[in-house]
Design a protein around this motif. Structure first.
Motif, PDB file in Angstrom:
ATOM      1  N   MET A  43     -11.288   9.213  21.944  1.00 23.97           N
ATOM      2  CA  MET A  43     -12.594   9.130  22.539  1.00 23.97           C
ATOM      3  C   MET A  43     -12.539   8.138  23.705  1.00 23.97           C
ATOM      4  O   MET A  43     -11.992   7.046  23.566  1.00 23.97           O
ATOM      5  CB  MET A  43     -13.585   8.671  21.469  1.00 23.97           C
ATOM      6  N   PRO A  44     -13.071   8.497  24.864  1.00 30.55           N
ATOM      7  CA  PRO A  44     -13.070   7.594  26.020  1.00 30.55           C
ATOM      8  C   PRO A  44     -13.853   6.317  25.723  1.00 30.55           C
ATOM      9  O   PRO A  44     -14.821   6.327  24.968  1.00 30.55           O
ATOM     10  CB  PRO A  44     -13.748   8.398  27.123  1.00 30.55           C
ATOM     11  N   LEU A  45     -13.423   5.228  26.331  1.00 28.25           N
ATOM     12  CA  LEU A  45     -14.138   3.967  26.201  1.00 28.25           C
ATOM     13  C   LEU A  45     -15.322   3.946  27.159  1.00 28.25           C
ATOM     14  O   LEU A  45     -15.292   4.600  28.209  1.00 28.25           O
ATOM     15  CB  LEU A  45     -13.207   2.798  26.531  1.00 28.25           C
ATOM     16  N   THR A  70      -6.703  -0.068  16.235  1.00 29.57           N
ATOM     17  CA  THR A  70      -6.811   1.274  16.743  1.00 29.57           C
ATOM     18  C   THR A  70      -6.070   1.378  18.073  1.00 29.57           C
ATOM     19  O   THR A  70      -6.214   0.506  18.924  1.00 29.57           O
ATOM     20  CB  THR A  70      -8.281   1.693  16.965  1.00 29.57           C
ATOM     21  N   TYR A  71      -5.266   2.437  18.224  1.00 26.89           N
ATOM     22  CA  TYR A  71      -4.518   2.655  19.452  1.00 26.89           C
ATOM     23  C   TYR A  71      -5.511   2.842  20.595  1.00 26.89           C
ATOM     24  O   TYR A  71      -6.455   3.617  20.490  1.00 26.89           O
ATOM     25  CB  TYR A  71      -3.608   3.882  19.334  1.00 26.89           C
ATOM     26  N   ARG A  72      -5.279   2.114  21.676  1.00 27.54           N
ATOM     27  CA  ARG A  72      -6.220   2.133  22.799  1.00 27.54           C
ATOM     28  C   ARG A  72      -5.433   1.967  24.093  1.00 27.54           C
ATOM     29  O   ARG A  72      -4.439   1.256  24.137  1.00 27.54           O
ATOM     30  CB  ARG A  72      -7.193   0.973  22.614  1.00 27.54           C
ATOM     31  N   TYR A  73      -5.907   2.617  25.148  1.00 30.61           N
ATOM     32  CA  TYR A  73      -5.301   2.398  26.460  1.00 30.61           C
ATOM     33  C   TYR A  73      -6.347   2.466  27.553  1.00 30.61           C
ATOM     34  O   TYR A  73      -7.400   3.071  27.398  1.00 30.61           O
ATOM     35  CB  TYR A  73      -4.174   3.402  26.752  1.00 30.61           C
ATOM     36  N   VAL A  74      -6.027   1.822  28.674  1.00 31.77           N
ATOM     37  CA  VAL A  74      -6.807   1.905  29.902  1.00 31.77           C
ATOM     38  C   VAL A  74      -5.819   2.062  31.045  1.00 31.77           C
ATOM     39  O   VAL A  74      -4.831   1.324  31.136  1.00 31.77           O
ATOM     40  CB  VAL A  74      -7.684   0.650  30.130  1.00 31.77           C
ATOM     41  N   SER A  75      -6.083   3.028  31.903  1.00 31.86           N
ATOM     42  CA  SER A  75      -5.289   3.252  33.101  1.00 31.86           C
ATOM     43  C   SER A  75      -6.233   3.180  34.298  1.00 31.86           C
ATOM     44  O   SER A  75      -7.319   3.752  34.258  1.00 31.86           O
ATOM     45  CB  SER A  75      -4.622   4.632  33.035  1.00 31.86           C
ATOM     46  N   ARG A 108     -13.863  -0.566  28.544  1.00 31.97           N
ATOM     47  CA  ARG A 108     -12.609  -0.463  29.299  1.00 31.97           C
ATOM     48  C   ARG A 108     -12.398  -1.684  30.183  1.00 31.97           C
ATOM     49  O   ARG A 108     -11.268  -2.162  30.314  1.00 31.97           O
ATOM     50  CB  ARG A 108     -12.541   0.836  30.086  1.00 31.97           C
ATOM     51  N   GLN A 109     -13.466  -2.211  30.780  1.00 37.78           N
ATOM     52  CA  GLN A 109     -13.304  -3.410  31.602  1.00 37.78           C
ATOM     53  C   GLN A 109     -12.931  -4.618  30.741  1.00 37.78           C
ATOM     54  O   GLN A 109     -12.074  -5.413  31.124  1.00 37.78           O
ATOM     55  CB  GLN A 109     -14.569  -3.676  32.418  1.00 37.78           C
ATOM     56  N   ARG A 110     -13.556  -4.740  29.584  1.00 39.39           N
ATOM     57  CA  ARG A 110     -13.236  -5.836  28.668  1.00 39.39           C
ATOM     58  C   ARG A 110     -11.783  -5.728  28.195  1.00 39.39           C
ATOM     59  O   ARG A 110     -11.064  -6.722  28.128  1.00 39.39           O
ATOM     60  CB  ARG A 110     -14.200  -5.810  27.484  1.00 39.39           C
ATOM     61  N   PHE A 111     -11.352  -4.500  27.876  1.00 37.42           N
ATOM     62  CA  PHE A 111      -9.970  -4.291  27.418  1.00 37.42           C
ATOM     63  C   PHE A 111      -8.974  -4.633  28.523  1.00 37.42           C
ATOM     64  O   PHE A 111      -7.968  -5.299  28.291  1.00 37.42           O
ATOM     65  CB  PHE A 111      -9.786  -2.839  26.947  1.00 37.42           C
ATOM     66  N   LEU A 112      -9.236  -4.201  29.748  1.00 38.54           N
ATOM     67  CA  LEU A 112      -8.344  -4.511  30.867  1.00 38.54           C
ATOM     68  C   LEU A 112      -8.292  -6.007  31.131  1.00 38.54           C
ATOM     69  O   LEU A 112      -7.261  -6.528  31.557  1.00 38.54           O
ATOM     70  CB  LEU A 112      -8.786  -3.759  32.132  1.00 38.54           C
ATOM     71  N   LEU A 121      -8.989   5.936  33.453  1.00 42.62           N
ATOM     72  CA  LEU A 121      -8.788   6.785  32.269  1.00 42.62           C
ATOM     73  C   LEU A 121      -8.715   5.825  31.091  1.00 42.62           C
ATOM     74  O   LEU A 121      -8.135   4.737  31.205  1.00 42.62           O
ATOM     75  CB  LEU A 121      -7.488   7.585  32.349  1.00 42.62           C
ATOM     76  N   SER A 122      -9.282   6.220  29.974  1.00 39.77           N
ATOM     77  CA  SER A 122      -9.239   5.340  28.815  1.00 39.77           C
ATOM     78  C   SER A 122      -9.441   6.148  27.543  1.00 39.77           C
ATOM     79  O   SER A 122     -10.001   7.244  27.584  1.00 39.77           O
ATOM     80  CB  SER A 122     -10.318   4.254  28.910  1.00 39.77           C
ATOM     81  N   ALA A 123      -8.986   5.587  26.456  1.00 39.12           N
ATOM     82  CA  ALA A 123      -9.228   6.215  25.154  1.00 39.12           C
ATOM     83  C   ALA A 123      -9.005   5.211  24.049  1.00 39.12           C
ATOM     84  O   ALA A 123      -8.201   4.297  24.167  1.00 39.12           O
ATOM     85  CB  ALA A 123      -8.302   7.411  24.941  1.00 39.12           C
TER      86      ALA A 123
END
Length: 139
Positions: free
Chosen positions: A1-3, A75-80, A8-12, A132-134
């Motif tokens: 599921m997209p963030l 939980t597996y998470r990414y931000v590009s 996504r900004q907090r994760f980055l 892109l994020s999930a």
């Protein structure tokens, strides 16, 4: 599921190792290397490299880059993020200290900065245009 944008900004903004990707020469895949970076929500991504490196040469030519950060534990998470290089300047001691403090124990930062060749380093800024994020949940 997209963030969400906030997620996504907090994760980055967290101190993840990043994979930096830059278009390379024809017939080759993009240069992809790990880097330390700095980011504040709503701002630009900042990182540094040696001004005479292949990375710096390709950044000057391409003018754009992609950056990927991820967490590989549940939980597996990414931000590009992808965007243009909007500035470069000689690296300052203040930026080197701030960047090192994101990734190193406090007691190691002064020695690391003192032993760095600041004169050879360039700080780059990239403005995120595409995200892109999930969060893939628990795996």
């Amino acid at each position: 599921m997209p963030l969400t944008e906030t997620e996504r900004q907090r994760f980055l903004a967290e101190p993840h190792m990043a994979a930096l990707a830059i278009d390379a020469e024809p017939g080759r895949g993009p240069l992809t290397v790990p880097i330390w970076y700095a980011y504040e929500p709503g701002g630009d991504v900042e990182f540094l490299t040696v001004g005479t490196s292949r990375k710096a040469t390709l950044l000057a030519k391409a003018g754009r880059l992609s950056l990927l950060v991820q967490r590989d534990t549940p939980t597996y998470r990414y931000v590009s993020v992808e965007g243009p290089v909007i500035g470069s300047e000689p690296t300052t001691e203040e930026f080197m200290t701030r960047l090192a403090a994101r990734y190193m124990p406090p007691e190691a930062v002064p020695g690391y900065v003192e032993n760095s060749d600041l004169a050879s380093l360039v700080t780059y800024r990239m403005h995120p245009e595409r995200w892109l994020s999930a969060d893939l949940g628990t795996i």
